[in-house]
Design a protein around this motif. Structure first.
Motif, PDB file in Angstrom:
ATOM      1  N   CYS A 218      -1.445  56.589  61.656  1.00 59.46           N
ATOM      2  CA  CYS A 218      -0.822  55.433  61.690  1.00 59.46           C
ATOM      3  C   CYS A 218      -1.427  54.156  62.037  1.00 59.46           C
ATOM      4  O   CYS A 218      -1.117  53.371  61.439  1.00 59.46           O
ATOM      5  CB  CYS A 218       0.057  55.419  62.939  1.00 59.46           C
ATOM      6  SG  CYS A 218       0.908  57.180  63.014  1.00 59.46           S
TER       7      CYS A 218
ATOM      8  N   CYS B  97      -2.210  51.394  59.348  1.00 59.55           N
ATOM      9  CA  CYS B  97      -1.301  50.235  58.942  1.00 59.55           C
ATOM     10  C   CYS B  97      -0.695  49.512  60.091  1.00 59.55           C
ATOM     11  O   CYS B  97      -0.371  48.566  59.955  1.00 59.55           O
ATOM     12  CB  CYS B  97      -0.179  50.955  58.047  1.00 59.55           C
ATOM     13  SG  CYS B  97      -0.630  51.614  56.361  1.00 59.55           S
ATOM     14  N   HIS B  98      -0.388  50.424  61.166  1.00 56.24           N
ATOM     15  CA  HIS B  98       0.086  49.748  62.357  1.00 56.24           C
ATOM     16  C   HIS B  98      -0.895  49.467  63.633  1.00 56.24           C
ATOM     17  O   HIS B  98      -1.432  50.384  63.877  1.00 56.24           O
ATOM     18  CB  HIS B  98       1.025  51.001  62.830  1.00 56.24           C
ATOM     19  CG  HIS B  98       2.431  50.982  61.884  1.00 56.24           C
ATOM     20  ND1 HIS B  98       3.447  50.246  61.899  1.00 56.24           N
ATOM     21  CD2 HIS B  98       2.515  52.155  61.129  1.00 56.24           C
ATOM     22  CE1 HIS B  98       4.294  50.716  60.998  1.00 56.24           C
ATOM     23  NE2 HIS B  98       3.776  51.722  60.391  1.00 56.24           N
TER      24      HIS B  98
ATOM     25  N   PHE C  63       6.159  44.715  55.993  1.00 57.23           N
ATOM     26  CA  PHE C  63       5.252  44.699  57.186  1.00 57.23           C
ATOM     27  C   PHE C  63       5.291  45.799  58.218  1.00 57.23           C
ATOM     28  O   PHE C  63       6.331  46.018  58.554  1.00 57.23           O
ATOM     29  CB  PHE C  63       5.737  43.205  57.761  1.00 57.23           C
ATOM     30  CG  PHE C  63       4.932  43.006  59.267  1.00 57.23           C
ATOM     31  CD1 PHE C  63       3.508  42.829  58.899  1.00 57.23           C
ATOM     32  CD2 PHE C  63       5.495  42.923  60.384  1.00 57.23           C
ATOM     33  CE1 PHE C  63       2.621  42.671  60.076  1.00 57.23           C
ATOM     34  CE2 PHE C  63       4.669  42.682  61.429  1.00 57.23           C
ATOM     35  CZ  PHE C  63       3.220  42.597  61.511  1.00 57.23           C
TER      36      PHE C  63
ATOM     37  N   ARG D 195      14.010  49.861  68.593  1.00 61.07           N
ATOM     38  CA  ARG D 195      14.864  50.658  67.929  1.00 61.07           C
ATOM     39  C   ARG D 195      16.064  51.323  68.470  1.00 61.07           C
ATOM     40  O   ARG D 195      15.692  52.013  69.268  1.00 61.07           O
ATOM     41  CB  ARG D 195      14.257  51.643  66.687  1.00 61.07           C
ATOM     42  CG  ARG D 195      13.226  50.814  65.969  1.00 61.07           C
ATOM     43  CD  ARG D 195      14.248  50.003  64.863  1.00 61.07           C
ATOM     44  NE  ARG D 195      13.107  49.400  64.048  1.00 61.07           N
ATOM     45  CZ  ARG D 195      12.496  48.096  64.286  1.00 61.07           C
ATOM     46  NH1 ARG D 195      12.620  47.506  65.318  1.00 61.07           N
ATOM     47  NH2 ARG D 195      11.654  47.417  63.252  1.00 61.07           N
TER      48      ARG D 195
ATOM     49  N   TYR E 116      15.382  58.298  66.858  1.00 64.36           N
ATOM     50  CA  TYR E 116      15.507  57.680  65.471  1.00 64.36           C
ATOM     51  C   TYR E 116      14.071  57.681  64.674  1.00 64.36           C
ATOM     52  O   TYR E 116      13.919  58.067  63.747  1.00 64.36           O
ATOM     53  CB  TYR E 116      15.854  56.204  65.569  1.00 64.36           C
ATOM     54  CG  TYR E 116      15.472  55.491  64.301  1.00 64.36           C
ATOM     55  CD1 TYR E 116      16.374  55.631  63.155  1.00 64.36           C
ATOM     56  CD2 TYR E 116      14.450  54.375  64.528  1.00 64.36           C
ATOM     57  CE1 TYR E 116      15.974  54.789  62.276  1.00 64.36           C
ATOM     58  CE2 TYR E 116      14.031  53.602  63.359  1.00 64.36           C
ATOM     59  CZ  TYR E 116      14.800  53.991  62.328  1.00 64.36           C
ATOM     60  OH  TYR E 116      14.770  53.089  61.010  1.00 64.36           O
TER      61      TYR E 116
ATOM     62  N   PHE F  29      16.637  55.694  57.493  1.00 61.95           N
ATOM     63  CA  PHE F  29      16.144  54.166  57.449  1.00 61.95           C
ATOM     64  C   PHE F  29      17.394  53.322  57.045  1.00 61.95           C
ATOM     65  O   PHE F  29      18.106  53.918  56.088  1.00 61.95           O
ATOM     66  CB  PHE F  29      15.129  53.835  56.860  1.00 61.95           C
ATOM     67  CG  PHE F  29      14.410  52.301  56.726  1.00 61.95           C
ATOM     68  CD1 PHE F  29      13.839  52.163  57.927  1.00 61.95           C
ATOM     69  CD2 PHE F  29      14.509  51.654  55.718  1.00 61.95           C
ATOM     70  CE1 PHE F  29      13.508  50.664  58.133  1.00 61.95           C
ATOM     71  CE2 PHE F  29      14.224  50.140  55.747  1.00 61.95           C
ATOM     72  CZ  PHE F  29      13.680  49.830  56.984  1.00 61.95           C
TER      73      PHE F  29
ATOM     74  N   GLY G 172       9.528  50.802  52.911  1.00 66.38           N
ATOM     75  CA  GLY G 172       8.124  50.153  52.283  1.00 66.38           C
ATOM     76  C   GLY G 172       7.220  51.100  52.999  1.00 66.38           C
ATOM     77  O   GLY G 172       5.976  50.807  52.374  1.00 66.38           O
ATOM     78  N   MET G 173       7.603  52.204  53.801  1.00 60.47           N
ATOM     79  CA  MET G 173       6.290  52.969  54.231  1.00 60.47           C
ATOM     80  C   MET G 173       6.379  54.325  53.418  1.00 60.47           C
ATOM     81  O   MET G 173       7.369  54.924  53.295  1.00 60.47           O
ATOM     82  CB  MET G 173       6.712  53.194  55.723  1.00 60.47           C
ATOM     83  CG  MET G 173       5.573  54.515  56.053  1.00 60.47           C
ATOM     84  SD  MET G 173       5.783  54.422  57.848  1.00 60.47           S
ATOM     85  CE  MET G 173       7.167  54.997  58.394  1.00 60.47           C
TER      86      MET G 173
ATOM     87  N   PRO H 118       4.200  58.974  55.770  1.00 55.93           N
ATOM     88  CA  PRO H 118       2.818  59.013  56.557  1.00 55.93           C
ATOM     89  C   PRO H 118       2.554  60.508  56.784  1.00 55.93           C
ATOM     90  O   PRO H 118       1.204  60.345  57.021  1.00 55.93           O
ATOM     91  CB  PRO H 118       3.131  58.153  57.771  1.00 55.93           C
ATOM     92  CG  PRO H 118       4.501  58.119  58.207  1.00 55.93           C
ATOM     93  CD  PRO H 118       5.352  58.299  56.752  1.00 55.93           C
TER      94      PRO H 118
HETATM   95  C1  HEC Z   1       0.141  53.153  54.479  1.00 58.00           C
HETATM   96  C2  HEC Z   1       0.570  52.647  55.444  1.00 58.00           C
HETATM   97  C3  HEC Z   1       1.245  52.959  56.718  1.00 58.00           C
HETATM   98  C4  HEC Z   1       1.065  54.260  57.427  1.00 58.00           C
HETATM   99  C5  HEC Z   1       0.078  54.807  57.105  1.00 58.00           C
HETATM  100  C6  HEC Z   1       2.162  54.161  58.355  1.00 58.00           C
HETATM  101  N1  HEC Z   1       3.122  53.362  58.307  1.00 58.00           N
HETATM  102 FE1  HEC Z   1       4.864  53.015  59.292  1.00 58.00          FE
HETATM  103  N2  HEC Z   1       5.430  51.382  58.310  1.00 58.00           N
HETATM  104  C7  HEC Z   1       4.658  51.026  57.256  1.00 58.00           C
HETATM  105  C8  HEC Z   1       5.289  49.806  56.626  1.00 58.00           C
HETATM  106  C9  HEC Z   1       4.691  49.001  55.360  1.00 58.00           C
HETATM  107  C10 HEC Z   1       6.449  49.593  57.146  1.00 58.00           C
HETATM  108  C11 HEC Z   1       7.677  48.830  57.118  1.00 58.00           C
HETATM  109  C12 HEC Z   1       8.742  49.220  56.196  1.00 58.00           C
HETATM  110  C13 HEC Z   1       9.884  48.420  55.715  1.00 58.00           C
HETATM  111  O1  HEC Z   1      10.042  47.604  56.611  1.00 58.00           O
HETATM  112  O2  HEC Z   1      10.356  48.768  54.752  1.00 58.00           O
HETATM  113  C14 HEC Z   1       6.233  50.665  58.095  1.00 58.00           C
HETATM  114  C15 HEC Z   1       7.434  50.804  59.300  1.00 58.00           C
HETATM  115  C16 HEC Z   1       7.316  51.922  60.343  1.00 58.00           C
HETATM  116  C17 HEC Z   1       8.330  51.845  61.334  1.00 58.00           C
HETATM  117  C18 HEC Z   1       9.538  50.894  61.542  1.00 58.00           C
HETATM  118  C19 HEC Z   1      10.923  51.447  60.756  1.00 58.00           C
HETATM  119  C20 HEC Z   1      11.955  50.642  61.288  1.00 58.00           C
HETATM  120  O3  HEC Z   1      12.964  51.061  61.626  1.00 58.00           O
HETATM  121  O4  HEC Z   1      11.816  49.153  61.153  1.00 58.00           O
HETATM  122  C21 HEC Z   1       7.817  52.899  61.848  1.00 58.00           C
HETATM  123  C22 HEC Z   1       8.559  53.665  63.408  1.00 58.00           C
HETATM  124  C23 HEC Z   1       6.830  53.286  61.561  1.00 58.00           C
HETATM  125  N3  HEC Z   1       6.551  52.869  60.316  1.00 58.00           N
HETATM  126  C24 HEC Z   1       6.176  54.415  62.256  1.00 58.00           C
HETATM  127  C25 HEC Z   1       4.842  55.095  61.713  1.00 58.00           C
HETATM  128  C26 HEC Z   1       4.198  55.996  62.287  1.00 58.00           C
HETATM  129  C27 HEC Z   1       4.519  56.852  63.459  1.00 58.00           C
HETATM  130  C28 HEC Z   1       3.185  56.290  61.550  1.00 58.00           C
HETATM  131  C29 HEC Z   1       1.984  57.324  61.678  1.00 58.00           C
HETATM  132  C30 HEC Z   1       2.327  58.645  61.852  1.00 58.00           C
HETATM  133  C31 HEC Z   1       3.160  55.310  60.321  1.00 58.00           C
HETATM  134  N4  HEC Z   1       4.196  54.558  60.607  1.00 58.00           N
HETATM  135  C32 HEC Z   1       2.272  55.145  59.300  1.00 58.00           C
HETATM  136  C33 HEC Z   1       3.433  51.385  56.494  1.00 58.00           C
HETATM  137  C34 HEC Z   1       2.599  52.493  57.391  1.00 58.00           C
END
Ligand code: HEC
Length: 268
Positions: free
Chosen positions: A63, A66-67, A135, A146, A152, A179, A185-186, A189
């Motif tokens: 994670c 990106c986060h 984002f 959330r 969730y 979602f 857009g993620m 992962p």
């Molecule tokens: C390649 C990049 C990337 C990786 C790696 C990634 N994410 Fe994300 N994630 C994103 C993006 C971009 C968004 C925003 C998506 C959107 O708003 O459409 C997001 C959104 C989210 C959200 C918010 C969803 C919501 O309800 O708004 C959560 C929770 C989340 N990611 C958890 C994780 C976790 C936990 C991991 C690791 C296991 C992870 N992400 C790995 C890119 C990534």
């Protein structure tokens, strides 16, 4: 008195979440997602330490690409069982900008345990540019931000599917059962074996998702266990106090008759 004790026990059982599993909650988009059992739910809840460690590993290896997790410092990991040496090593794997030095220049150095978790992107624009315009939010308090919290997040991480035939998926978007609107857009992962667990646990998608969700629950509320311990102490205290007052009341009123006369010291 018996009713009082029964009431208190029932209240504790309800508060400890014994009846929570098996039901479903609805996310902001109105989609139902399963409610899971979590060791840290309920008033006696505690974080599962090995799960926290594994979850930290998932965050750091997957994670964190990106986060950000901006409210935590690397040394906070000591609270969940990482040794000082481990934390030092983890921190040193990330670079931070520091300075200015004596020449007035900014420079990069390996992170130290006292540094906050390093963000993967310099700013929101850079994050969006790298993620097709979406984002990736900071995950420090995402569990609280959330509706449905941990249930969730776990549903989301395990909810990626092929879209139904009649579903129009926009470019660069993924279909997700949970979602809101189903387009996220993620990219998915996690998958089986996204990490290799140090403790030998089999890294299934379900396991990784539960572990990282547990870790994020701790990140959002590191003081949860202390708060619950205090709550239990307060409840025990109030219970003992109530019992004592009840016995005292019985004693005082035992001697008094309805007509107001004192039985033990009848008027001469
Ligand atoms: C390649 C990049 C990337 C990786 C790696 C990634 N994410 Fe994300 N994630 C994103 C993006 C971009 C968004 C925003 C998506 C959107 O708003 O459409 C997001 C959104 C989210 C959200 C918010 C969803 C919501 O309800 O708004 C959560 C929770 C989340 N990611 C958890 C994780 C976790 C936990 C991991 C690791 C296991 C992870 N992400 C790995 C890119 C990534």
């Amino acid at each position: 008195m018996r009713k009082l004790i029964f009431g208190a026990v029932a209240a504790m059982a309800i508060a400890s979440g014994g009846f929570a599993s098996g039901t479903a909650l609805a996310s902001e988009g109105g989609v139902d997602f399963p409610q899971e059992n979590w060791s840290f739910k309920g008033i006696f809840g505690k974080f599962d330490r090995p799960a926290l460690r594994r979850g930290a590993q998932v965050y750091l290896e997957v994670c964190s690409n990106c986060h950000s997790l901006s409210l935590l410092s690397y040394r906070n990991l000591e609270q969940i069982g990482f040794s000082k040496a481990e934390v030092k090593k983890i921190a040193a794997g990330f670079d931070v900008q520091d300075g200015p030095n004596d020449e007035g220049d900014m420079y990069t150095r390996p992170a130290r345990p006292s540094d906050k978790f390093v963000a993967p992107f310099a700013n929101e624009k850079a994050a969006r540019a790298a993620n097709n315009g979406a984002f990736p939010p900071d995950l420090s308090v995402i569990v609280k931000a959330r509706k449905g919290g941990v249930d969730y997040i776990h549903a989301l991480l395990t909810g990626f599917r092929d879209p139904p035939a009649d579903f129009k998926l926009k470019d660069g978007m993924q279909y997700n059962l949970y979602f809101p609107g189903h387009q996220i857009g993620m990219p998915p992962p996690l998958d089986a074996d996204s990490v290799e667990y140090a403790d030998g646990t089999k890294a299934t998608l379900e396991q990784e998702s539960r572990d990282v969700t547990t870790f994020l629950a701790w990140a959002a509320e590191p003081e949860l266990e202390a708060r619950k311990r205090l709550g239990i102490k307060v409840m025990i205290y109030l219970f003992v106090l109530t019992s004592m007052l009840y016995v005292l009341k019985k004693r005082i009123w035992k001697r008094v008759c309805l007509d107001g006369s004192d039985q033990e010291n009848p008027p001469a």
